[in-house]
Design an enzyme around this catalytic site. Structure first.
Site, short mmCIF file in Angstrom:
data_model
loop_
_atom_site.label_atom_id
_atom_site.label_comp_id
_atom_site.label_asym_id
_atom_site.label_seq_id
_atom_site.Cartn_x
_atom_site.Cartn_y
_atom_site.Cartn_z
N LYS A 1 -45.32 19.58 39.53
CA LYS A 1 -43.98 19.78 40.06
C LYS A 1 -43.76 19.10 41.41
CE LYS A 1 -42.82 24.08 37.65
NZ LYS A 1 -43.89 23.98 36.64
N GLU B 1 -39.92 26.80 47.59
CA GLU B 1 -38.56 26.32 47.38
C GLU B 1 -37.57 27.41 47.77
OE1 GLU B 1 -38.63 23.06 43.74
OE2 GLU B 1 -38.02 25.11 43.33
N HIS C 1 -38.71 34.23 32.78
CA HIS C 1 -38.55 32.78 32.86
C HIS C 1 -38.72 32.08 31.50
CE1 HIS C 1 -38.51 33.10 37.24
NE2 HIS C 1 -39.59 33.84 37.15
N ARG D 1 -41.31 16.52 26.21
CA ARG D 1 -41.54 16.83 24.80
C ARG D 1 -40.22 17.21 24.15
NH1 ARG D 1 -40.80 22.27 25.13
NH2 ARG D 1 -41.60 23.36 26.95
#
Length: 498
Positions: free
Chosen positions: A116, A200, A235, A291
């Site tokens: 990430k 973040e 999530h 993907r």
């Protein structure tokens, strides 16, 4: 085009890829673990080979065995589906080295987007808006405190190599920061072998909106519209729709253009998804999934683009079948993931044997599944039973059609999340399109699920009674037929003796 392809996956996604192959006259090879020997996908393929015991680490994640089967069967390509090895850069690199086409992006693209922090830096360089946060991994707690104070609380701590929301933790005050960072580092190390974490800004009421992209090796990159994926638990997405209720033509042009730019910036090829968080009129790059997504059917339904076929064509060295101006989103599609899990028990998996299984049908209904009556949902893999997708001329018709399709579905033997989906479809905020990634908690959906379950108890009892009676009738008929056949055989033997 390929003549033979190995599908390194199982269940509904294996069947989905095999269907695309069959329509393109490509022979298919299935690989299966011991518990999947009699699974539908293994029977659907032209060839099927065992690759090990039930645990995925000894079968569906066994690179050596899978590539060996590809060589032995003459498969020219390997489609990884989603999950398992689909985003494993080492497996993609092995395929490249072994001369077998990996039906997905290059190993370099997977590696760049798999981390990430690396992905975020690449997007910043490409001019794509990102969520404010640390410039890299956290190595100094004092610097972490300064970063959190600079961007403002609440913040979220994430694993750099993570996925599926594993290890993510929200911090609302400085006193909790160091302890949370250390905790997330331990989870990251245990889950991904990499303890690197970053900070973040935590967006309070975001939507999760993603753009499907396709890119070939000739430099052509397009997006195939967006998907709204805000209904999630831990999530993990549960309900998706296309288009997004919040989308406007102008916003779609901006976000779609950035999605294309993001893919082009890393020389991406094949199918992929650029995921954004959208909040208060602004959007930010979240991550890229390298993907085919679980929720790809809704994009196919509203655009008519067969994403699995495009993957195969691109991997075979062909140009995209579409240009950006060819893509049109017509009508509205919603997908519900039907899982063997208990929404009233924190969505705990509910493995077991399907005593009865009857999927819905009729106008505008698509079912992607790999199960049947008598099939056993094992504890070794994801609890997905099927993906139920509906299409309507507009969002209201799609919701109405989904309610009808959920009503028709019959699954007996395991606890499912169908009551959850029914509760969401009936929720006034959902019907108005007022969605966030905290939808379940914000609107106390579980309480609504309890009411759905209570209301359906009588129907369930009636169904169970009917099925019990049916079982008894079938058993009686089977016994009678068996006795008749045996009598006939005895008569034949006596006649023969005479």
């Amino acid at each position: 085009m390929f003549k033979k392809v190995l599908i390194a996956n199982r269940g509904e996604i294996a069947i989905r890829v095999m269907r695309a192959c069959r329509e393109l006259n490509i022979k298919t090879v299935a690989v299966y673990s011991d518990v999947d020997k009699n699974a539908l996908f293994a029977k659907y393929a032209d060839e099927a080979y065992p690759i090990g015991p039930a645990p995925a680490s000894q079968s569906y994640l066994n690179m050596d065995t899978i590539i060996d089967v590809a060589h032995k069967t003459g498969a020219e390509g390997i489609h990884p589906g989603y999950g398992f090895l689909s985003e494993n850069e080492d497996f993609a690199a092995r395929c490249e080295k072994e001369g077998v086409a990996f039906i997905g992006p290059t190993s370099r693209a997977i590696e760049n987007m798999g981390n990430k922090i690396t992905a975020k830096k690449a997007m910043v360089a490409a001019g794509i808006p990102v969520v404010p946060g640390s410039d890299g991994g956290i190595s100094d707690f004092d610097a972490a405190v300064k970063t959190a104070e600079r961007i403002g609380y609440p913040v979220i701590i994430k694993a750099a190599a993570g996925g599926g929301g594993i290890g993510m933790k929200i911090v609302r005050k400085t006193e909790e920061l160091v302890q949370t960072i250390e905790s997330t580092q331990r989870v990251a190390k245990s889950s991904f072998g990499d303890a690197t974490v970053f900070i973040e800004k935590y967006l309070e009421e975001p939507r999760h909106i993603e753009f499907q992209i396709l890119a070939d090796s000739f430099g052509n990159v397009i997006h195939v519209g967006e998907r709204e994926c805000s209904i999630q638990r831990r999530h993990q997405k549960l309900i998706e729709e296309s288009p997004s209720p919040v989308m406007t033509p102008k916003l779609r042009e901006r976000m779609g253009s950035d999605a294309v730019k993001a893919a082009a910036a890393i020389d991406y090829t094949n199918a992929g998804t650029i995921e954004f968080l959208y909040s208060k009129g602004n959007y930010y790059f979240l991550e890229m999934n390298t993907r085919l997504q679980v929720e790809h059917p809704i994009t196919e339904v509203v655009t008519g683009v067969d994403l699995a076929k495009e993957q195969l064509r691109i991997a075979a060295g062909e140009e995209l079948s579409y240009r950006q101006e060819d893509i049109r989103q017509i009508g509205w599609a919603i997908e519900c993931r039907l899982n063997a899990e208990d929404p009233l028990n924190n969505f705990t998996p509910s493995p077991g044997k399907l005593r009865r299984y009857r999927s819905s049908g009729g106008p505008g209904v698509r079912v992607d599944s790999g199960v049947h009556t008598g099939y056993t949902i094992t504890p070794f893999y994801d609890s997905l039973i099927s993906k139920l997708t509906v299409w309507g001329r507009d969002r209201n018709e799609a919701i109405t059609r989904m309610k009808r399709a959920l009503y028709e579905y019959i699954i007996v033997g395991v606890t499912t999340n169908i009551p959850f989906h029914k509760a969401v479809m009936n929720n006034e905020y959902f019907r108005r399109g007022e969605l966030t990634t905290h939808f379940i908690e914000d609107h106390n959906i579980i309480a609504e699920v309890e009411r759905v379950v209570e209301a359906e108890k009588e129907k369930g009892a009636t169904l169970a009674s009917a099925l019990t009676m049916e079982d008894k009738k079938v058993a009686a008929i089977t016994a009678a037929v068996g006795a008749y056949i045996q009598t006939a055989k005895d008569g034949e033997r006596n006649e023969y003796k005479r």
